[in-house]
Design a protein around this motif. Structure first.
Motif, PDB file in Angstrom:
ATOM      1  N   ALA A   1       0.827  -1.209   0.000  1.00 33.30           N
ATOM      2  CA  ALA A   1       0.000   0.000   0.000  1.00 33.30           C
ATOM      3  C   ALA A   1       0.861   1.259   0.000  1.00 33.30           C
ATOM      4  O   ALA A   1       0.534   2.263  -0.655  1.00 33.30           O
ATOM      5  CB  ALA A   1      -0.930  -0.008   1.214  1.00 33.30           C
TER       6      ALA A   1
ATOM      7  N   SER B   1      -1.530   4.050  -2.164  1.00 39.48           N
ATOM      8  CA  SER B   1      -2.885   4.010  -1.613  1.00 39.48           C
ATOM      9  C   SER B   1      -2.900   4.291  -0.108  1.00 39.48           C
ATOM     10  O   SER B   1      -3.964   4.524   0.470  1.00 39.48           O
ATOM     11  CB  SER B   1      -3.536   2.655  -1.900  1.00 39.48           C
ATOM     12  N   TYR B   2      -1.725   4.285   0.512  1.00 36.76           N
ATOM     13  CA  TYR B   2      -1.615   4.617   1.936  1.00 36.76           C
ATOM     14  C   TYR B   2      -0.370   5.454   2.146  1.00 36.76           C
ATOM     15  O   TYR B   2       0.668   5.230   1.504  1.00 36.76           O
ATOM     16  CB  TYR B   2      -1.543   3.348   2.783  1.00 36.76           C
TER      17      TYR B   2
END
Length: 360
Positions: free
Chosen positions: A311, A316-317
């Motif tokens: 991630a 996405s993170y």
């Protein structure tokens, strides 16, 4: 990275011999200035692996030179000056404390390209800066550490209280706390990048204070050895894999991979396309890698750590995602808000929950 101290016996080492091709075309000469020894098993070792990758990529089109154990300050300025006088076309200065010396020497040699690791000053058009988002790797380590501690005390060996190290401490703590609300972090500052004796002593102090997981932002394998001797203490490799201590106490690592960057920047000099730039890459581009997570880590935790790594890699993170407060309780990041690079680059505060003051 790097303020450091002089370690005896700075050594000048030459790579490919010779100065020119038979047709008179000059080789590209690339210099590297190292704060520690190439055999430190950590930071300097990985930079030297990058140098060797340059040799492997370009063969007899390049000559590489390096000086190891160079103290930050006037000693480094003398080394850089001599490299430039000796005909270096490109010089990588691989420690935070080389920042001002790099810019001082660059002003005197406008035709030489300089690349400074982990710094932020580009005072002349022939100076670029580069670093890695080590804090992304610390997030993965913190996740594992928070799950594996039984004493709920995580120790951290800090080198110097600069933003790079403070980011790492905060990132590790945030992600340990997410999975273990009872976790505490104890920090010992050693004011060196490479000093095996001091690093081992710091590890022992943390273990005596109850830490059963020890992270480090220093360059030797001494903390790994100290943890191995103590038994039942989890560690992580720093800058290099330190896999000789796997599967335990070293259960994973942050690996700095400088080779692609060094190859690309050397090629740019060779092709005449080098331009000033600032590079700050992380797991996604491959400048930061997560070493193999050993089977000493429970399978579920290992799977979660790999998912976190992925991630972070795909964006996405973000390792610093709110809600987060500063140590004094004041709001920093709202729910879902992520930290901007400017704040991270100059980070001079702990997040809420870390005890103690940052040394000045």
């Amino acid at each position: 990275m790097k303020f450091g101290k002089l370690l005896a016996g700075a050594v000048l080492a030459l790579g490919v011999g010779g100065a020119a091709f038979a047709d008179g075309h000059e080789k590209t000469k690339v210099g590297f200035v190292y704060v520690g020894p190439v055999g430190d098993g950590g930071w300097t070792y990985e930079h030297d692996q990058g140098r060797l990758a340059v040799e492997a990529e370009f063969g007899d089109k390049v000559e590489t030179v390096y000086v190891e154990n160079v103290a930050e300050g006037p000693d480094s300025e003398r080394v850089m000056t001599q490299m430039a006088l000796d005909g270096a076309d490109l010089i990588f200065t691989t420690s935070f404390g080389y920042m001002d010396p790099t810019n001082n020497v660059a002003a005197k040699f406008p035709d030489v390209k300089f690349e400074h690791a982990t710094g932020y000053k580009r005072l002349h058009p022939n100076v670029s800066t580069y670093s890695a988002r080590f804090y992304e790797g610390r997030a993965v380590q913190g996740h594992i550490a928070g799950n594996m501690t039984k004493s709920n005390i995580i120790g951290y060996i800090g080198s110097f209280p600069i933003p790079e190290v403070i980011r790492g401490i905060n990132s590790a703590y945030i992600h340990a706390k997410k999975v273990n609300p009872d976790v505490e972090m104890k920090i010992v500052w050693v004011y060196t990048w490479f000093d095996p004796a001091k690093e081992a002593d710091a590890a022992k102090v943390l273990i005596e204070q109850g830490a059963d997981v020890v992270l480090q932002h220093t360059d030797s394998t001494a903390p790994q050895a100290a943890a191995q001797e103590a038994g039942n203490v989890v560690t992580f490799g720093q800058a290099s894999d330190m896999g000789q201590y796997a599967p335990f106490p070293r259960v994973s690592s942050i690996i700095d991979d400088w080779a692609p960057y060094y190859i690309a920047r050397t090629r740019a000099v060779m092709e005449g396309t080098w331009e000033q730039m600032d590079t700050w890459d992380g797991i996604g581009p491959g400048m930061v890698k997560i070493g193999e997570i050993s089977d000493a880590v429970p399978a579920e935790v290992k799977a979660e750590a790999i998912a976190l790594r992925d991630a972070l890699a795909d964006g996405s993170y973000h390792a610093f995602t709110g809600p987060l407060n500063k140590q004094d309780g004041t709001a920093w990041l709202a729910d879902g808000e992520t930290a901007d690079d400017g704040t991270l680059a100059g980070m001079n505060f702990y997040v809420e929950g870390i005890e103690g003051e940052i040394p000045q």
